[in-house]
Write a protein that holds these residues in place. Sequence first.
Motif, short mmCIF file in Angstrom:
data_model
loop_
_atom_site.label_atom_id
_atom_site.label_comp_id
_atom_site.label_asym_id
_atom_site.label_seq_id
_atom_site.Cartn_x
_atom_site.Cartn_y
_atom_site.Cartn_z
N UNK A 639 -38.05 -7.49 10.14
CA UNK A 639 -36.84 -7.06 10.89
C UNK A 639 -36.59 -6.70 12.11
N UNK A 640 -38.18 -7.12 12.76
CA UNK A 640 -38.40 -7.15 14.25
C UNK A 640 -38.78 -5.38 14.22
N UNK A 641 -37.75 -4.29 15.35
CA UNK A 641 -37.97 -3.25 15.72
C UNK A 641 -36.55 -2.47 14.73
N UNK A 642 -36.48 -1.55 14.24
CA UNK A 642 -35.54 -1.07 13.49
C UNK A 642 -35.15 0.15 14.49
N UNK A 643 -33.89 0.05 14.38
CA UNK A 643 -32.84 0.63 14.95
C UNK A 643 -33.12 2.61 14.51
N UNK A 644 -32.37 2.63 13.57
CA UNK A 644 -32.54 3.28 12.33
C UNK A 644 -32.93 3.79 11.24
N UNK A 700 -43.31 -4.66 12.37
CA UNK A 700 -43.02 -4.61 12.79
C UNK A 700 -42.83 -5.91 14.06
N UNK A 701 -41.60 -6.41 14.88
CA UNK A 701 -43.05 -7.22 15.16
C UNK A 701 -41.26 -7.35 16.70
N UNK A 702 -42.31 -7.88 17.83
CA UNK A 702 -41.41 -8.24 18.91
C UNK A 702 -41.04 -9.85 19.00
N UNK A 703 -40.78 -9.89 20.57
CA UNK A 703 -40.23 -11.59 21.31
C UNK A 703 -39.17 -12.39 19.94
#
Lengths: 752, 158
Positions: A639-644, A700-703
């Motif tokens: 889910x990309x970067x988790x915020x919370x 975690x994933x970016x881009x």
Amino acid sequence: MSVHDSWRVDAREKVTGQARFAADLHIPGQLIGKVWRSGQTHARIVSLDATEAKKIPGVVKIMLAGDMPAHTTWSTYPFLAQGRVLYQGDAVALVAAESEEAALAALAQMEAVYEALPPVLSLDEALEESAPILHNSYPDNRVANSHWPVRKGNIREGFEQSDLVLEREYRTSHVEHAYIEPEAVVVMTDWDGSLIIYGSTQNPFNTRRAVAAATGYPLNKVRVVQQAVGGSFGGKEESVGLLAGRASVLCLATGRPVKMTYSREESVIESSKRHPFRFRYKVGAKRDGRLMALQAELVDEGGAYNFQAQFMNWRACVHAAGVYHIPNVEIDVYAVHTNHVFGGAMRGYSSPQIIFAQESLMDELAAALGLEPLALRRLNFLREGDETITGQILHEPVNAEKVTLRALDLADYERKKEAYRRQDPDTRQVGGIGFATCFRGCGLGAEAPDATGAILSVQEDGSIVVRSSLTDMGQGLQTAHAQLVARELGVSPARIVSKPVDTSLVPEGGMTVASRGTYSGGKPILQAVARIKQILLHVAAQKLECSAGELAMANDCVFRREDPSQKLSFAEVASAAFWSGHSLSVTEWFQPGPLRWERETGQGEAFPSYTYSCVVAEVSVDRLTGKATVTKLVSVHDAGRVVHAGAASGQVYGGMAMGVGMALMEGLNFERGLVTSTNFDRYLIPTAADIPEAVFEFLPSDGNSGAAGAKSLGEATVEAVPAAVANALAAAGYRLRTLPALSESLLKRERG
Amino acid sequence: MAKKRLCLTVNGRAIEQEIEENLRLLDVLRDELGLTGSKEGCGIGECGACTVILDGKAVNSCLVLALSADGGVVETVEGLAAGDHLDPLQESFLDNHALQCGFCTPGMLMSAKALLKENPAPGVEEIKEAISGNLCRCTGYVQIVEAVKEAAQRLGGG
Ligand code: FES
Ligand code: FES
């Protein structure tokens, strides 16, 4: 988890009983509003008589369709039906009374004569040549705009090139949202004659549209204020619009505040359901497993009225082939009308249904080819640079394979699979393990503009108010937004108040759907933070006699990076900025770039980014009773970067439970079109005792294109669960092609 | 309908009130006393949103005729915290992110409270059993079970 990750803006109020839901409000002088429903599957209204009901002491007003001040419908949904009723929930009269008892007594005295009309009781019936026509403008019973085709390559050649062709049909049922809070609104007039609606609504701006339609008021005279919402999952939408519209006309007609709260039964009867689907898939593959062609017809049941299928089916066509590379594709998705309660949005939209069918198909194909489920998938997974069935080249990282391998590893899949294969088939309790992999287009994509807004205001004392145009319905969006602000400004979350939507205060920012609350909704917040930050740093730089570039913000302070002892508290800077005439209130708007879509071929750019998920399920079946139990679920989400982290974990666990319900127990029961499972004694949802051991990981994933790198999560958590459970059941010897997999169906299989 | 006198102790406060005979305990709490923390989710004893503690036992207040509780001692979610001081269960719900929409939370807390009173060191299965009459559609229960377990530990049980 960091300290902040268990913090939630509204948690304290929720554990003390202070949080106010719509049904908790009491306005002095309020009347109680009630709806009189048809209780008919399909009928002509011959006569309605309220004479006796009006005589009941305490009854203040009774309204029929002819008494409505403006429109009798909103979109396609009637506030009050006229002439004909198309399902049991159709309202035919409204009552306002001094008390609940008086209102109920009035309902009991209403008299109606109906003439039954031939009903359409399933999607198959709707498609029959001789089917009764439910809406004159749609003589084929197809829901308006609900047909979405995908045409890619050459389907005939694709099958010709295939060594094996497999055809299968799968089905799913009506699933109830079953939020624990039934719908409620309280409506009153303001001193300027405008309307104020306090309600349990997922989409306050749509509720506002409904009220405007019912009352004839312009939008600027309708103010919808969201209360704490006791769960929604896509459901507090049509029914709340209808409820608010009805309460508003009663309020205007009586000149008194009106409160309307649904009983559980009314909520089940009138609120939208997850669309049931019938899937007909035909897939062709090479002997080695390469997918060559996929032909599919996906038909969903829209029910009596429908506005959602047109959007839902667009998403369906994009996801219909799963997360695989297939060169030749022909897909048609469309919805039909029946005399059942209408379909609507429910967590995952069409995806949990589709993934169940399409991932079952992958397992069945693997078996037919003599391949392992994983081997077949690895051969066909979409990869970076590949083209999806809807003609989009994937430029961002494609992590279908990664999440799958990680989930299988976490689940100890290979070893367990072998162990289950060696189990004694004659024991009473048999088990199996299976999995499903999927992707989910983030946000609205080419379905609708993913634009939205937010307002951020820093007060002179350094406290902060965040207002998003998108709503928190329990998922924790206000918290995620506050978290973004806290992180960017280097302040403690305790400084931040994050408010529910009030349509008179924030710009209309579209619906809170499609798991876009953080992904898209975070963007205007970050834009606003950036502007505020610039102002604060500018002011702080003047005070500290340095350049803004030398400053950093953390621990509720602004300080010089070189010499942190040279600092100002956040509150000091805020005060200085305010008193030197700077605006510390910023409204921001996020407007995404346009996406391309060609309707006739279903080719274009569907979504900027995709979330990738894999769920592994283990089940155990009692062969004597047919009772299936999910014993363990493992899921991995990119889910990309988790915020919370706290809120995100809650989403995963909640999604798993909802998926287990859909897989094993949930499906509305009807008798000649009337719902018989209208409360929790007959419509069962998972309890604490039904919850399997649950393990998950975020990869975690970016881009990607999300706010702060966050991709969609809320819906992704539920989507692959029913499919994984179905594949696990198949591994245990029970390939079921209809959900839910009730013990009756398993027993039938057992007995052949 | 005739009114009758109802005497209750609610969250330590003595209440004496004339009420309609047909009121449920839930109605008295919410409508007569303004204690709207207890919720109505189903009205038939299936969801547990209306759970309160009556004479030490967790009950679905939607199924209790108010007058049948006459003379009883009732505890609701509003009585859990002492002023600003949260009950360890409430603390633990916050720390474990054991709530989302929060609609089931009051009932959940009261079922858990009743459990811990009776069994200060419950096992996971016992916790699940104790809250199995409280439906939650948001959380999947995992963090709730964790929270109850942790609260028991904080209270010196478990
Ligand atoms: S409202 Fe009492 S159990 Fe549901
Ligand atoms: S937190 Fe929403 S029902 Fe439990």
